[in-house]
Design a protein around this motif. Structure first.
Motif, short mmCIF file in Angstrom:
data_model
loop_
_atom_site.label_atom_id
_atom_site.label_comp_id
_atom_site.label_asym_id
_atom_site.label_seq_id
_atom_site.Cartn_x
_atom_site.Cartn_y
_atom_site.Cartn_z
N UNK A 1 0.83 -1.21 0.00
CA UNK A 1 0.00 0.00 0.00
C UNK A 1 0.86 1.25 0.00
N UNK A 2 1.94 1.25 0.80
CA UNK A 2 2.85 2.40 0.82
C UNK A 2 3.49 2.57 -0.55
N UNK A 3 3.89 1.46 -1.12
CA UNK A 3 4.51 1.53 -2.45
C UNK A 3 3.51 2.05 -3.48
N UNK A 4 2.29 1.57 -3.41
CA UNK A 4 1.25 2.03 -4.34
C UNK A 4 0.98 3.52 -4.17
N UNK A 5 0.99 3.96 -2.93
CA UNK A 5 0.76 5.39 -2.67
C UNK A 5 1.87 6.23 -3.30
N UNK A 6 3.13 5.81 -3.10
CA UNK A 6 4.24 6.57 -3.67
C UNK A 6 4.18 6.60 -5.20
N UNK A 7 3.81 5.47 -5.79
CA UNK A 7 3.70 5.42 -7.26
C UNK A 7 2.58 6.34 -7.74
N UNK A 8 1.44 6.30 -7.02
CA UNK A 8 0.31 7.12 -7.45
C UNK A 8 0.63 8.61 -7.32
N UNK A 9 1.39 8.99 -6.29
CA UNK A 9 1.78 10.39 -6.14
C UNK A 9 2.65 10.83 -7.32
N UNK A 10 3.65 9.99 -7.61
CA UNK A 10 4.56 10.32 -8.72
C UNK A 10 3.80 10.39 -10.04
N UNK A 11 2.98 9.41 -10.31
CA UNK A 11 2.24 9.38 -11.58
C UNK A 11 1.20 10.49 -11.66
N UNK A 12 0.64 10.86 -10.51
CA UNK A 12 -0.34 11.95 -10.54
C UNK A 12 0.34 13.27 -10.89
N UNK A 13 1.52 13.51 -10.29
CA UNK A 13 2.25 14.72 -10.61
C UNK A 13 2.68 14.73 -12.08
N UNK A 14 2.90 13.54 -12.65
CA UNK A 14 3.29 13.44 -14.06
C UNK A 14 2.09 13.41 -14.99
N UNK A 15 0.88 13.43 -14.41
CA UNK A 15 -0.33 13.43 -15.21
C UNK A 15 -0.69 12.08 -15.79
N UNK A 16 -0.19 11.00 -15.20
CA UNK A 16 -0.43 9.67 -15.74
C UNK A 16 -1.65 8.98 -15.13
N UNK A 17 -2.09 9.40 -13.92
CA UNK A 17 -3.28 8.82 -13.31
C UNK A 17 -4.22 9.93 -12.89
N UNK A 18 -5.48 9.58 -12.72
CA UNK A 18 -6.49 10.57 -12.34
C UNK A 18 -6.43 10.84 -10.85
N UNK A 19 -7.13 11.90 -10.45
CA UNK A 19 -7.19 12.25 -9.04
C UNK A 19 -7.88 11.16 -8.24
N UNK B 1 -4.74 6.84 -1.10
CA UNK B 1 -4.66 7.53 0.19
C UNK B 1 -5.60 6.86 1.19
N UNK B 2 -6.81 6.54 0.76
CA UNK B 2 -7.77 5.89 1.65
C UNK B 2 -7.29 4.51 2.08
N UNK B 3 -6.77 3.74 1.15
CA UNK B 3 -6.27 2.40 1.47
C UNK B 3 -5.07 2.47 2.42
N UNK B 4 -4.23 3.48 2.24
CA UNK B 4 -3.08 3.63 3.13
C UNK B 4 -3.54 3.86 4.56
N UNK B 5 -4.54 4.71 4.73
CA UNK B 5 -5.05 5.02 6.07
C UNK B 5 -5.63 3.78 6.73
N UNK B 6 -6.47 3.03 6.00
CA UNK B 6 -7.11 1.84 6.55
C UNK B 6 -6.10 0.74 6.84
N UNK B 7 -5.19 0.50 5.92
CA UNK B 7 -4.23 -0.59 6.07
C UNK B 7 -3.28 -0.35 7.24
#
Length: 529
Positions: free
Chosen positions: A433-451, A458-464
């Motif tokens: 989950x931490x790894x997925x969060x870091x990837x999503x942050x990077x890809x979001x800043x690069x415009x590769x994934x949606x908000x 972020x939600x999964x990180x909090x719950x996990x």
């Protein structure tokens, strides 16, 4: 002189006849229900291992809490006073070996009409029932077993006390860890919410995105008050167990230096407003180490005989022993009782005739006494039946206690093994989950994934993370329950007193003659039952 010789001859005969026959069954031990000879475990668990098991957590705060609770707990103090009562009750039973009746009476009478008459009388009566059928001997046997049952109950309470202190302490640390994760995630979500507000004002995202970010943030913040209340409850529980104020507990708990505690604060402090920061040093943040940990060896077995040394099982055994002795004590009432009775009297009368007339008399009488409840057989026989049924009930309760102990060990052991396996998977899930969060942050800043993709991670990180912290606490609690099920901790107080110095002082202040009951050597807990 003849009367005196007769009296002392009867006394000698009494001593001879007190070698009595005990009625009722002789207690020969209990047969436990079938148990496994060995129980698979994850470390070598022996009698020495369970004596002071809390040291395996290597937590000085927990060590201090346990030691303070053993000295100050009020329930334990009450259990110590019950031992004192049982010891006094044994003294009553032992005293029945001696004359059961001793009465000293005296009188004086003076009348005057034509003459003055003074009359004096002093009498000492004594009755001593021979214990031919073991009524008093069985009573002593029952009282002695009750005393040991009281000691075993004290030890059983000690086991529960040690476990409760550790359990509440672990609950406090678990809540601290959950709060630490929650604060870190609040910091992340505040940045996400702030960023979405900027992008909403710029027209890059919809209001739905902004409100979803706010909802996530508010829900995480709302969890903090409940977690803080959980900490307060744990502190109050510990304060009750240690008989101190909550402020004293907080002072004890907050002095410990936990590794990586500052990682959370550093993470929050270094965040850049308006940007989502990556979770750096992932391995350190995965293990905040608020919850005390204990490492178990991979290969070992538990000796099932440890169960039979559990103090609650020993208490059940001694209660059965006491119930067995009561059968014989009651059965003795069916038979005739023989006693030695005697009287030593002095009487004097002075008749005032002006010439000093007086009469004096010293008398000694002694003889046998005999009584038999021949018209109460039905009542006594039913009393015997009640005693026998109670003894059988104590046997059933003993077997139930043994089976319950085996069940508790199995539940705690399997709970630990399965929780450990579950925690290993939860840790992998958290790492992913931490790894997925870091990837999503990077890809979001690069415009590769949606908000929405970012918000989901972020939600999964909090719950996990919250579940992972709870699982760490559950694993530590399972270790506590395992040692409690094995009766761990009851021997830790050996060599000490079952009464505190304050209680002994209070007992002495009231002026009651306790004899040697409160002496240091008399209040020590026995090494063996």
């Amino acid at each position: 002189m003849i009367k005196k010789r007769l009296f002392f001859s009867m006394m000698a005969a009494l001593v001879t006849f007190t070698g009595c026959t005990k009625l009722g069954p002789d207690f020969s031990g209990l047969t436990a229900p079938p148990l496994p000879k060995e129980i698979p475990a994850d470390r070598n668990v022996s009698d020495d291992t369970v004596t002071e098991w809390w040291h395996i957590f290597d937590d000085p705060v927990l060590d201090r809490l346990v030691e303070k609770a053993r000295k100050q707990n009020l329930d334990l103090e009450s259990a110590g006073l019950r031992i004192l009562q049982a010891r006094a009750a044994l003294g009553i039973g032992t005293g029945m070996r001696y004359p059961q009746k001793q009465t000293l009476s005296g009188g004086y009478m003076s009348t005057y009409q034509d003459r003055q008459i003074d009359s004096y009388a002093l009498n000492f009566d004594m009755g001593w029932e021979l214990d031919l059928w073991g009524k008093y001997a069985r009573g002593i046997e029952s009282s002695e077993a009750s005393l040991y049952a009281a000691v075993a109950s004290y030890d059983a309470l000690t086991v529960s006390l040690m476990a409760e202190v550790a359990r509440n302490y672990i609950a406090y640390r678990t809540t601290e860890e959950r709060i630490a994760y929650a604060k870190r995630n609040i910091a992340i979500q505040e940045r996400v919410a702030h960023m979405t507000e900027i992008q909403f004002n710029s027209g890059n995202v919809s209001e739905l995105d902004m409100q979803q970010a706010r909802t996530q943030l508010y829900n995480t913040r709302a969890a903090l008050p409940a977690l803080e209340l959980s900490k307060i409850k744990s502190v109050n529980a510990l304060a009750t167990l240690l008989a101190v104020t909550p402020e004293e507990i907080r002072a004890m708990i907050d002095t410990h230096d936990y590794r990586r505690r500052d990682e959370i604060d550093r993470f929050i402090a270094t965040g850049k407003k308006g940007a989502i920061q990556l979770v750096e040093n992932e391995e350190a943040l995965l293990d905040i180490a608020y919850v005390p940990d204990a490492a178990f060896d991979p290969h070992a077995v538990i000796d099932a005989s440890l169960l039979m040394r559990r103090p609650d099982i020993k208490a059940a055994e001694y209660r059965a022993r006491a119930a067995s002795a009561q059968i014989g004590a009651t059965e003795a009432l069916l038979y005739p009782s023989f006693a030695l009775v005697g009287n030593l009297g002095y009487n004097a009368t002075d008749i005032g005739l002006g010439i000093g007339t007086a009469a004096k008399n010293l008398s000694v009488t002694a003889g046998p006494g005999f009584s038999w409840n021949i018209f109460q057989y039905d009542r006594i026989e039913n009393q015997v039946r009640i005693r026998d049924a109670k003894f059988q009930e104590s046997l059933v309760n003993y077997s139930k206690q043994v089976l319950q102990a085996a069940s508790e060990v199995s539940n705690a052991l399997n709970g630990y093994v399965l929780t450990r396996a579950q925690l290993a998977e939860r840790k992998r899930a958290l790492e992913a989950t931490v790894r997925a969060f870091n990837i999503s942050v990077t890809q979001y800043h690069d415009g590769l994934v949606s908000y929405q993709r970012l918000l989901s991670t972020v939600e999964k990180l909090t719950t996990t993370q919250d579940i992972y912290a709870q699982m760490r606490g559950a694993l530590a609690t399972d270790i506590v329950l395992l040692y409690k099920a094995l009766g761990g901790g009851w021997r830790s107080g050996r060599g000490g007193s079952y009464l505190s110095e304050k209680t002994v002082e209070n007992l002495k202040k009231r002026g009651v003659d306790w004899g040697n009951y409160l002496d240091e050597n008399m209040t020590k807990l026995p090494e063996k039952y």
